[in-house]
Scaffold this active site. Structure first.
Site, PDB file in Angstrom:
ATOM      1  N   HIS A 174      40.618  -2.243  18.901  1.00  0.00           N
ATOM      2  CA  HIS A 174      39.849  -3.173  18.070  1.00  0.00           C
ATOM      3  C   HIS A 174      38.673  -2.450  17.415  1.00  0.00           C
ATOM      4  CE1 HIS A 174      41.946  -6.275  20.618  1.00  0.00           C
ATOM      5  NE2 HIS A 174      42.049  -6.820  19.414  1.00  0.00           N
ATOM      6  N   ALA A 176      37.431  -0.373  13.368  1.00  0.00           N
ATOM      7  CA  ALA A 176      37.484  -0.544  11.915  1.00  0.00           C
ATOM      8  C   ALA A 176      38.832  -0.151  11.327  1.00  0.00           C
ATOM      9  CB  ALA A 176      36.370   0.270  11.256  1.00  0.00           C
TER      10      ALA A 176
END
Length: 380
Positions: A174, A176
């Site tokens: 999780h 960018a």
């Protein structure tokens, strides 16, 4: 003759001094390529890369709007370091610290951004870790959203860098890059002929924004972990869609911090924020059956009308849900990488739970679970 020589000597001395003053700045700019991303820590100065600060203009007025980075009390990100990207004086959405070869390759990849085999890992390397900001800016330009909504380019660039920075780079999954991957998948769905011919510019804006911010400030652990550790966010959102509510509120906070939509009427701005939340909340896996039942009902009755704004919004919710868990449908080499990353994040949570004597969550035990059995139980 003597005075002429003195003047020459003075000019030589002047030029030598100027070279000494200018060369360090040039070296700093060139050496930005290949720098590791700034680490974050509790001490405000411990991991700040001061080499990036020399790129700012000497005027304090130009520095302060970009350099003041306040951490939000409810954020998992306790300190946001000054990003060199925010200090770029250019008003264009450019890759400031990349050489022409890498920037050119990234631009070539963006020509095929609607391809399902788009390699987001390669794109992230070519953009020096700026895949989310670069990809989202490209889609804003491609759809003409900047002109349609009269967005300030500087504010847009600031917002995109802020959301990219608010993802945790130390999360295996999780982070960018995952957000960029979901945004690219969302674009693929938005390009479906029947859907693309029905969407309004507002639908497209919300779809891209929701994809880019859907996991904003994700802590790398799941909702059950926050609930059983009595985290303040679990109490705040009453143990319901805890992470998704936090992602939504974080996105709204950054929208307001950047002032991206402040020129719009208050009612329109609030409506956009609520609809953005409705999309992000749809990614809650615990409510998946609720959305699937609603969608199936429309399909069974054959009454799905894309001219109806509520129906279009439901389709956008389903598109974002699919984009969020589409990794198994990617080409094998990409899917395999994502499987390893999500498994590592699960195992990291299990390690924390063991360390603190908590019950290990399902699929999070490094000693018992494997990549294959996790992939058969979860769609990531």
């Amino acid at each position: 003759m003597k005075s002429f020589l003195n003047r020459t000597d003075q000019w030589a001395l002047f030029l030598n001094i100027m070279c000494l003053l200018l060369l360090p700045g040039d070296v700093r700019v060139r050496s930005q390529v290949g720098f590791e991303s700034e680490r974050r820590g509790s001490h405000p100065y411990l991991y700040v890369d001061f080499r990036g600060l020399v790129l700012a203009a000497p005027s304090t007025e130009s520095v302060s709007p970009w350099g003041c980075r306040c951490c939000r009390p409810l954020s998992f990100q306790r300190r946001l370091a000054v990003s060199p990207s925010l200090l770029c004086p250019s008003s264009r959405l450019t890759l400031c610290f990349l050489d022409d070869d890498y920037a050119g390759q990234a631009k070539c990849m963006l020509r095929k951004v609607g391809s399902w085999d788009f390699d987001i890992f390669l794109f992230d390397r070519l953009t020096n870790g700026n895949s989310l900001a670069t990809l989202t800016a490209h889609l804003f330009n491609q759809y003409g959203l900047i002109e349609l909504f009269q967005l300030d380019v500087i504010k847009l660039y600031r917002f995109l860098v802020l959301i990219q920075e608010d993802y945790h780079s130390h999360n295996p999954y999780h982070n960018a890059v995952h957000a960029a991957d979901v945004t690219q998948a969302m674009y693929c769905y938005l390009q479906e002929p029947q859907l693309s011919s029905s969407l309004t510019s507002c639908d497209i804006l919300l779809g891209i924004l929701a994809a880019a911010t859907h996991d904003l400030d994700h802590p790398g652990v799941n909702q059950s972990f926050l609930i059983k550790t009595n985290h303040h966010l679990a109490s705040l959102y009453q143990n319901t869609s805890v992470l998704e509510n936090h992602h939504w509120r974080s996105a709204v906070g950054l929208l307001r911090q950047a002032g991206l939509l402040e020129h719009l009427p208050v009612e329109d701005r609030q409506n956009l924020e609520m609809r953005l939340g409705s999309l992000i909340l749809a990614t809650d896996i615990s409510r998946q059956n609720e959305y699937l039942s609603q969608f199936r009902s429309h399909l069974d009755q054959d009454d799905l009308n894309l001219q109806n704004s509520a129906h279009r919004h439901l389709v956008l919710q389903m598109a974002l849900k699919c984009a969020d868990i589409c990794n198994p449908c990617r080409p094998w080499e990409l899917s395999k990488q994502w499987s390893g990353k999500v498994t590592e994040e699960f195992f990291n949570q299990g390690d924390i739970e063991k360390k603190h004597g908590l019950e290990v969550s399902p699929l999070c035990d490094r000693q018992l679970d494997t990549v294959p059995n996790i992939q058969t139980g979860k769609m990531y």
